[in-house]
Motif scaffolding. Structure first.
Motif, PDB file in Angstrom:
ATOM      1  N   UNK A 275       0.829  -1.204   0.000  1.00 18.79           N
ATOM      2  CA  UNK A 275       0.000   0.000   0.000  1.00 18.79           C
ATOM      3  C   UNK A 275       0.868   1.259   0.000  1.00 18.79           C
ATOM      4  N   UNK A 276       1.893   1.267   0.818  1.00 18.84           N
ATOM      5  CA  UNK A 276       2.796   2.421   0.869  1.00 18.84           C
ATOM      6  C   UNK A 276       3.492   2.632  -0.476  1.00 18.84           C
ATOM      7  N   UNK A 277       3.892   1.541  -1.122  1.00 21.15           N
ATOM      8  CA  UNK A 277       4.524   1.638  -2.445  1.00 21.15           C
ATOM      9  C   UNK A 277       3.572   2.239  -3.471  1.00 21.15           C
ATOM     10  N   UNK A 278       2.276   1.961  -3.326  1.00 21.22           N
ATOM     11  CA  UNK A 278       1.296   2.483  -4.280  1.00 21.22           C
ATOM     12  C   UNK A 278       0.994   3.963  -4.046  1.00 21.22           C
ATOM     13  N   UNK A 279       1.378   4.476  -2.877  1.00 17.50           N
ATOM     14  CA  UNK A 279       1.055   5.857  -2.502  1.00 17.50           C
ATOM     15  C   UNK A 279       2.241   6.798  -2.632  1.00 17.50           C
ATOM     16  N   UNK A 280       3.455   6.271  -2.511  1.00 14.43           N
ATOM     17  CA  UNK A 280       4.639   7.103  -2.313  1.00 14.43           C
ATOM     18  C   UNK A 280       4.832   8.185  -3.378  1.00 14.43           C
ATOM     19  N   UNK A 340       0.277  -2.380  -8.806  1.00 15.02           N
ATOM     20  CA  UNK A 340      -1.069  -1.829  -8.716  1.00 15.02           C
ATOM     21  C   UNK A 340      -2.154  -2.901  -8.826  1.00 15.02           C
ATOM     22  N   UNK A 341      -1.911  -3.980  -9.562  1.00 15.46           N
ATOM     23  CA  UNK A 341      -2.953  -4.994  -9.720  1.00 15.46           C
ATOM     24  C   UNK A 341      -3.285  -5.640  -8.380  1.00 15.46           C
ATOM     25  N   UNK A 342      -2.270  -5.957  -7.574  1.00 13.61           N
ATOM     26  CA  UNK A 342      -2.548  -6.491  -6.236  1.00 13.61           C
ATOM     27  C   UNK A 342      -3.349  -5.487  -5.424  1.00 13.61           C
ATOM     28  N   UNK A 343      -2.991  -4.220  -5.491  1.00 12.26           N
ATOM     29  CA  UNK A 343      -3.708  -3.194  -4.741  1.00 12.26           C
ATOM     30  C   UNK A 343      -5.142  -3.070  -5.245  1.00 12.26           C
ATOM     31  N   UNK A 344      -5.332  -3.143  -6.557  1.00 11.56           N
ATOM     32  CA  UNK A 344      -6.697  -3.134  -7.118  1.00 11.56           C
ATOM     33  C   UNK A 344      -7.529  -4.271  -6.532  1.00 11.56           C
ATOM     34  N   UNK A 345      -6.958  -5.466  -6.522  1.00 14.51           N
ATOM     35  CA  UNK A 345      -7.674  -6.621  -5.974  1.00 14.51           C
ATOM     36  C   UNK A 345      -7.979  -6.423  -4.497  1.00 14.51           C
TER      37      UNK A 345
END
Length: 358
Positions: A275-280, A340-345
């Motif tokens: 999650x942090x990687x998707x936001x940074x 992002x695909x993992x975060x989407x899921x």
């Protein structure tokens, strides 16, 4: 000894033609739903057979197979360099490529074209605020679970019983949400420490699934904070999920509600980091704030992970990162650059259990 060069040439053309025919055939199969379903059934059958054959052996049979195959290819390349044996060597290389490619596709390659998990989840906007909310949720969960696991003399999270984690992963596979998958675990423990662990530490590869032996290999040198989730991820490949980020998601489902605290913490910590990687790149200040709010134990675990990575940086890491990215993109995946695909899921799945997040 007289070699019939015309006959050898015709054989080379034949095997080259077979390889091209395989490329075209499997491409067509990947577009046909019934064909993909057939290969899913083939996977389940071969997995049971291979695990019965290899699971009881204490070392990785798949790694041994790779070593033998590597020796054969080196031998054939040497023969290829020599003019007298060049023609026959090329013929044998074509035969090996044909056999290897065929086995790989029927045992594993076609699983990349299964119905994606995202098609089974609701369509929602994956906003920054939703990801921030989940980040804070998993920060608190990881902090709470971290207090309950054991530490080494340096205060770093340490695993005491790896076998219990493996057993728990197999058990958790049987209680995955039915709308995500109806697959059932065969409860056969086929986790194997890789024979290439020293090399893996310098490549950034945490683990891998061997489609020829149905073994889940892992790097035994990994920090404990990586290891349980890595096992859950590789077990998801064994379970029949080929796409990397879908294996992450299934690994998440396996570990997030586990009664095994080591598996639970590793899963929560992985989810938090993702999650942090998707936001940074969108809100660096928020990420910095979250890192500052890690518990002291989590900060020590993070420092231990960074130390491990720093000690194993090098050209191999860059090379394997590049080649892995190409492989992922060639198999209907987004590559290793983004998660992002993992975060989407994750966000879509959480919207079901927490309707307010929709």
């Amino acid at each position: 000894m007289v070699i019939n060069t015309t006959k050898t040439y015709k054989k080379k053309r034949f095997w080259a033609g077979i390889l091209l025919a395989q490329f075209l055939s499997f491409y067509i199969f990947s577009k046909l739903k019934f064909a993909v379903s057939f290969f899913e059934n083939v996977f389940e059958l071969q997995k049971k057979v291979h695990q019965l054959l290899f699971a009881w052996i204490p070392f990785s049979c798949g790694d041994l197979l790779y070593i033998l195959l590597g020796i054969l290819l080196v031998y054939l390349i040497i023969k290829l360099i020599k003019k007298k044996t060049r023609s026959n060597a090329l013929l044998r290389i074509l035969v090996v490529l044909n056999i290897s490619y065929f086995i790989y596709q029927i045992f594993w390659g076609m699983l990349y074209f299964q119905t994606p998990i995202i098609a089974k989840l609701p369509k929602i906007d994956i906003t920054l605020e939703k990801r921030k909310t989940l980040t804070l949720e998993y920060l608190e969960k990881a902090k709470a679970t971290r207090k309950l696991v054991q530490e080494d003399k340096n205060g770093v999270f340490v695993i005491k019983d790896l076998k219990s984690i493996q057993k728990e992963i197999l058990s958790q596979q049987n209680i995955l949400p039915s709308f995500i998958t109806d697959k059932q675990s065969n409860n056969i423990d086929s986790f194997k420490p890789s024979l290439f662990k020293n090399i893996m530490s310098f490549t950034g590869v945490l683990g891998y699934y061997n489609p020829f032996t149905a073994e889940a290999q892992f790097n035994a040198e990994l920090p404990s904070s990586y290891l349980p989730f890595t096992l859950a991820h590789e077990s998801s490949h064994q379970f029949g999920f080929a796409r990397e980020q879908e294996a992450n998601f299934i690994g998440y489902l396996i570990g997030v509600d586990s009664k095994n605290l080591e598996l639970k913490y590793s899963t929560e910590y992985f989810t938090l980091k993702s999650l942090l990687n998707s936001i940074v790149y969108e809100d660096e200040k928020f990420v910095k704030m979250a890192l500052e709010n890690y518990s002291n134990g989590m900060k020590r675990d993070r420092l231990n992970e960074r130390k491990f990575v720093a000690e194993h940086q090098g050209y191999l890491n860059d090379f394997f990162g590049f080649t892995n990215n190409l492989f992922l993109k060639s198999n209907q995946q987004e590559g290793s650059i983004t998660y992002s695909y993992f975060i989407d899921l994750l966000v879509r799945y959480k919207s079901i259990s927490n309707p307010k997040s929709k």
